[in-house]
Structures are given as structure tokens and as C-alpha cells.
Scaffold this motif. Structure first.
Motif, PDB file in Angstrom:
ATOM      1  N   ALA A  49       0.676  -1.175   0.086  1.00  0.00           N
ATOM      2  CA  ALA A  49      -0.117   0.060  -0.157  1.00  0.00           C
ATOM      3  C   ALA A  49       0.940   1.257   0.150  1.00  0.00           C
ATOM      4  O   ALA A  49       1.710   1.261   0.715  1.00  0.00           O
ATOM      5  N   VAL A  50       0.852   2.001  -0.800  1.00  0.00           N
ATOM      6  CA  VAL A  50       1.317   3.476  -1.163  1.00  0.00           C
ATOM      7  C   VAL A  50       0.460   4.480  -0.550  1.00  0.00           C
ATOM      8  O   VAL A  50      -0.606   4.560  -1.310  1.00  0.00           O
ATOM      9  N   TRP A  51       0.650   5.015   0.418  1.00  0.00           N
ATOM     10  CA  TRP A  51      -0.189   5.668   1.144  1.00  0.00           C
ATOM     11  C   TRP A  51      -0.021   7.182   1.772  1.00  0.00           C
ATOM     12  O   TRP A  51       1.458   7.296   1.828  1.00  0.00           O
ATOM     13  N   ALA A  52      -0.853   7.943   2.121  1.00  0.00           N
ATOM     14  CA  ALA A  52      -0.187   9.253   2.765  1.00  0.00           C
ATOM     15  C   ALA A  52      -1.215   9.451   3.853  1.00  0.00           C
ATOM     16  O   ALA A  52      -2.612   9.257   4.002  1.00  0.00           O
ATOM     17  N   THR A  53      -0.838  10.118   5.275  1.00  0.00           N
ATOM     18  CA  THR A  53      -1.490  10.135   6.343  1.00  0.00           C
ATOM     19  C   THR A  53      -2.581  11.305   6.176  1.00  0.00           C
ATOM     20  O   THR A  53      -3.673  11.254   6.841  1.00  0.00           O
ATOM     21  N   TRP A  54      -2.718  12.287   5.043  1.00  0.00           N
ATOM     22  CA  TRP A  54      -3.671  13.037   4.731  1.00  0.00           C
ATOM     23  C   TRP A  54      -4.637  12.671   3.647  1.00  0.00           C
ATOM     24  O   TRP A  54      -5.451  13.488   3.337  1.00  0.00           O
ATOM     25  N   CYS A  55      -4.623  11.570   3.259  1.00  0.00           N
ATOM     26  CA  CYS A  55      -5.298  10.936   2.218  1.00  0.00           C
ATOM     27  C   CYS A  55      -6.680  10.293   2.657  1.00  0.00           C
ATOM     28  O   CYS A  55      -6.455   8.994   3.196  1.00  0.00           O
ATOM     29  N   GLY A  56      -7.663  10.851   2.385  1.00  0.00           N
ATOM     30  CA  GLY A  56      -8.919  10.287   2.764  1.00  0.00           C
ATOM     31  C   GLY A  56      -9.225   8.841   2.404  1.00  0.00           C
ATOM     32  O   GLY A  56      -9.765   8.143   3.063  1.00  0.00           O
ATOM     33  N   GLU A  86       6.193  10.148   3.900  1.00  0.00           N
ATOM     34  CA  GLU A  86       5.948  11.088   4.912  1.00  0.00           C
ATOM     35  C   GLU A  86       7.297  10.648   6.114  1.00  0.00           C
ATOM     36  O   GLU A  86       7.624   9.467   5.961  1.00  0.00           O
ATOM     37  N   ASP A  87       7.594  11.452   7.056  1.00  0.00           N
ATOM     38  CA  ASP A  87       8.449  11.114   7.940  1.00  0.00           C
ATOM     39  C   ASP A  87       7.785  10.273   9.162  1.00  0.00           C
ATOM     40  O   ASP A  87       6.697  10.036   9.321  1.00  0.00           O
ATOM     41  N   GLU A  88       8.764   9.550   9.985  1.00  0.00           N
ATOM     42  CA  GLU A  88       8.472   8.555  10.868  1.00  0.00           C
ATOM     43  C   GLU A  88       7.343   9.232  12.075  1.00  0.00           C
ATOM     44  O   GLU A  88       6.281   8.548  12.239  1.00  0.00           O
ATOM     45  N   ALA A  89       7.731  10.344  12.375  1.00  0.00           N
ATOM     46  CA  ALA A  89       6.815  11.169  13.494  1.00  0.00           C
ATOM     47  C   ALA A  89       5.459  11.216  12.826  1.00  0.00           C
ATOM     48  O   ALA A  89       4.629  11.290  13.603  1.00  0.00           O
ATOM     49  N   THR A  90       5.468  11.743  11.615  1.00  0.00           N
ATOM     50  CA  THR A  90       3.872  12.122  10.817  1.00  0.00           C
ATOM     51  C   THR A  90       3.094  10.751  10.889  1.00  0.00           C
ATOM     52  O   THR A  90       2.074  10.636  11.072  1.00  0.00           O
ATOM     53  N   VAL A  91       3.817   9.707  10.361  1.00  0.00           N
ATOM     54  CA  VAL A  91       3.278   8.348  10.276  1.00  0.00           C
ATOM     55  C   VAL A  91       2.927   7.826  11.500  1.00  0.00           C
ATOM     56  O   VAL A  91       1.733   7.434  11.777  1.00  0.00           O
ATOM     57  N   ASN A  92       3.661   7.963  12.479  1.00  0.00           N
ATOM     58  CA  ASN A  92       3.406   7.432  13.836  1.00  0.00           C
ATOM     59  C   ASN A  92       2.092   7.978  14.486  1.00  0.00           C
ATOM     60  O   ASN A  92       1.257   7.421  15.021  1.00  0.00           O
ATOM     61  N   LYS A  93       2.161   9.387  14.288  1.00  0.00           N
ATOM     62  CA  LYS A  93       0.756  10.257  14.940  1.00  0.00           C
ATOM     63  C   LYS A  93      -0.406   9.664  14.285  1.00  0.00           C
ATOM     64  O   LYS A  93      -1.396   9.319  14.920  1.00  0.00           O
ATOM     65  N   SER A  94      -0.504   9.376  12.909  1.00  0.00           N
ATOM     66  CA  SER A  94      -1.386   8.962  12.373  1.00  0.00           C
ATOM     67  C   SER A  94      -1.862   7.623  12.469  1.00  0.00           C
ATOM     68  O   SER A  94      -3.158   7.421  12.796  1.00  0.00           O
ATOM     69  N   LEU A  95      -1.009   6.666  12.823  1.00  0.00           N
ATOM     70  CA  LEU A  95      -1.267   5.235  13.087  1.00  0.00           C
ATOM     71  C   LEU A  95      -1.927   5.436  14.652  1.00  0.00           C
ATOM     72  O   LEU A  95      -2.476   4.397  14.715  1.00  0.00           O
ATOM     73  N   LYS A  96      -1.648   6.134  15.611  1.00  0.00           N
ATOM     74  CA  LYS A  96      -2.167   6.250  16.909  1.00  0.00           C
ATOM     75  C   LYS A  96      -3.562   6.250  16.577  1.00  0.00           C
ATOM     76  O   LYS A  96      -4.463   6.047  17.345  1.00  0.00           O
ATOM     77  N   ARG A  97      -4.124   7.289  15.666  1.00  0.00           N
ATOM     78  CA  ARG A  97      -5.475   7.557  15.311  1.00  0.00           C
ATOM     79  C   ARG A  97      -6.173   6.348  14.618  1.00  0.00           C
ATOM     80  O   ARG A  97      -7.226   6.191  14.743  1.00  0.00           O
ATOM     81  N   PHE A  98      -5.322   5.969  13.405  1.00  0.00           N
ATOM     82  CA  PHE A  98      -6.096   5.087  12.484  1.00  0.00           C
ATOM     83  C   PHE A  98      -4.949   3.883  12.371  1.00  0.00           C
ATOM     84  O   PHE A  98      -4.157   3.936  11.539  1.00  0.00           O
ATOM     85  N   PRO A  99      -5.226   3.004  13.440  1.00  0.00           N
ATOM     86  CA  PRO A  99      -4.116   1.675  13.368  1.00  0.00           C
ATOM     87  C   PRO A  99      -4.139   1.094  12.009  1.00  0.00           C
ATOM     88  O   PRO A  99      -5.220   0.826  11.380  1.00  0.00           O
TER      89      PRO A  99
END
Length: 160
Positions: A49-56, A86-99
Motif C-alpha cells: 500500500a502506497v499511502w499518505a496520512t492526509w489521504c482520505g 512522510e517521516d516517522e513522526a507524521t506516520v506514527n501520529k496517524s497510526l495512533k488515530r488510525f491503526p
């Protein structure tokens, strides 16, 4: 002439897919600290999966992708990788909200640019790679349910 020009522009922007191509080589460390390379995927069915944290649409697909991980939990012949520019911090922040239960590789823009199917990168992009690292399924900007399609592609690979 105008129709040819419009056709060429459409192909450049939206491209085709990677089906039948061998994925480019790569080597990254996952967020969990695991070294993962394309060589590691040989002999397995792999969903990328090629994804982005901002992608609905990316976020919308996560529950179905997680269902696939659950279904194949414990099957060493199936891998699930998520590439993010994206960087590690951005992805980790998103993964907390959307596992999202894939193995996550971050800062991978140079690699995902090789996977894109047009001049412009679109998200999400989901690819299924066979045991020989050949793309057997590739969809970009999907808006339809995807579990059954991906499951069928995985089954073709692991049951042959």
C-alpha cells in the motif's frame, strides 16, 4: 491531431499500471526496526500500500486492509507493506488515530516515485506482487471495496 494530444496528456497524467513488471529493488527499516528488502519478499505474496496520512481514501481503505492482515495472520507466505513518503513522526501520529497493521516503511519517496503509474503520484496505490516480485494487481485512487479483490489475488499466488 487534437485527439492524439489529449490522449497523450491523459496517459501521462493517469498512466497505466505496473501489471507484469518486476518491482524495483529496495531495502528499508520498518517503523518496528525490521530490515525489509525486496529480496525478503521472494517466494511470497505481497500486498503493498502506497499511502499518505492526509489521504482520505487511504484512511478509508485501512479497515479492509487490516482484515486481510487478520485473515493471513501467521501465514509466512504473505507479506503486507505500507510505503509512505512522510517521516516517522507524521506516520506514527496517524497510526495512533488510525491503526494500520501493515509493516510501515517511511521516507520512501524515491522508491514510491518508481511505482507511480503516471507523471503525477496519486494515492492510495495498492499493488499485489507475486512470489517472483512481479506485479499481478495494481490500482490507484480506488474508491470501491478492495478486500475480495486482494484476497483473490493472494489466493492465486499461494495456492499455485
Amino acid at each position: 491531431m487534437k485527439a492524439v494530444f489529449i490522449g497523450v496528456i491523459t496517459m501521462l497524467l493517469f498512466g497505466c499500471n505496473n501489471k507484469g513488471k518486476t518491482i524495483p529493488s529496495f531495502e528499508y527499516s520498518s517503523l518496528a526496526g525490521e530490515n525489509i528488502s525486496s529480496e525478503h519478499l521472494k517466494g511470497k505474496a505481497t500486498v503493498i500500500a502506497v499511502w499518505a496520512t492526509w489521504c482520505g481514501d487511504c484512511i478509508r481503505e485501512i479497515p479492509e486492509l487490516n482484515q486481510l492482515v487478520e485473515k493471513y495472520n501467521g501465514n509466512d507466505n504473505v507479506e503486507f507493506l505500507a510505503f509512505s513518503d512522510e517521516d516517522e513522526a507524521t506516520v506514527n501520529k496517524s497510526l495512533k488515530r488510525f491503526p494500520f497493521n501493515f509493516k510501515h516503511l517511511v521516507n520512501t519517496k524515491s522508491y514510491t516515485d518508481k511505482l507511480k503509474t503516471g507523471v503525477v503520484k496519486h494515492f492510495p496505490q495498492v499493488i499485489v506482487v507475486n512470489d517472483k516480485l512481479e506485479v499481478v494487481f495494481d490500482v490507484t485512487e480506488n474508491k470501491e471495496p478492495i478486500f475480495d479483490i486482494l484476497d483473490a489475488e493472494i489466493q492465486k499466488i499461494i495456492t499455485k
